[in-house]
Design a protein around this motif. Structure first.
Motif, short mmCIF file in Angstrom:
data_model
loop_
_atom_site.label_atom_id
_atom_site.label_comp_id
_atom_site.label_asym_id
_atom_site.label_seq_id
_atom_site.Cartn_x
_atom_site.Cartn_y
_atom_site.Cartn_z
N THR A 186 1.01 5.65 0.22
CA THR A 186 0.25 6.81 0.67
C THR A 186 1.12 8.06 0.54
O THR A 186 2.34 7.99 0.64
CB THR A 186 -0.24 6.63 2.13
N GLU A 200 -4.18 -0.70 5.96
CA GLU A 200 -5.14 0.41 6.05
C GLU A 200 -5.07 1.06 7.43
O GLU A 200 -5.16 2.28 7.56
CB GLU A 200 -6.55 -0.07 5.73
N VAL A 234 -1.85 3.17 7.46
CA VAL A 234 -2.02 4.41 6.69
C VAL A 234 -2.84 5.41 7.50
O VAL A 234 -2.51 6.60 7.56
CB VAL A 234 -2.65 4.12 5.31
N THR A 292 2.45 11.59 1.98
CA THR A 292 2.67 12.20 3.28
C THR A 292 3.47 13.48 3.08
O THR A 292 4.00 13.72 1.99
CB THR A 292 3.47 11.27 4.22
N THR A 352 -3.71 -4.19 -1.01
CA THR A 352 -3.74 -3.81 0.39
C THR A 352 -4.26 -4.92 1.29
O THR A 352 -4.79 -5.93 0.82
CB THR A 352 -4.54 -2.51 0.59
N ARG A 359 0.87 -1.19 0.00
CA ARG A 359 0.00 0.00 0.00
C ARG A 359 0.89 1.22 0.00
O ARG A 359 1.91 1.26 0.69
CB ARG A 359 -0.89 -0.02 1.25
#
Length: 111
Positions: free
Chosen positions: A22, A63, A66, A24, A58, A20
């Motif tokens: 993300t 999750e 994250v 930032t 994922t 996964r």
């Protein structure tokens, strides 16, 4: 468990089972998991991530990770409780254990 094995520079490398990414404030972060714990976290360097060519796959633990990272960067979280599988030498594990004892927001140096 890894989903496959690929060859990279004549070395066998396990393809992560779960992945996964993300965004930032530090840049993109890539998280890997075995399905139970976070097994790796990498911060984008020079525009790339270690598994940047793979599609995301994922898992619930990713999750959660994250979400906790988002809370951290929003200033709402100072501790993480997502399961992490720590793999390294005994020395590395000792260093990581000591680092985990540092209070939130503290600054230290090797000196």
């Amino acid at each position: 468990m890894p989903s496959a094995i690929v060859t990279a520079s004549s070395t066998l490398v396990a393809v992560p089972a779960f992945l996964r990414r993300t965004d930032t404030p530090l840049g993109r972060i890539e998280l890997l998991s075995d399905g139970l714990s976070v097994t790796s976290l990498a911060i984008e360097r020079t525009g790339s991530l270690p598994w940047g060519d793979l599609p995301e796959n994922t898992a619930p633990v990713l999750e959660i990770a994250v979400a906790q990272l988002a809370e951290y960067f929003e200033g709402k979280r100072t501790e993480f409780d997502v399961p992490v599988a720590v793999v390294g030498t005994d020395f590395q594990k000792k260093i990581w254990a000591e680092l985990s004892l540092l209070p939130y927001g503290s600054v230290v140096s090797y000196g």
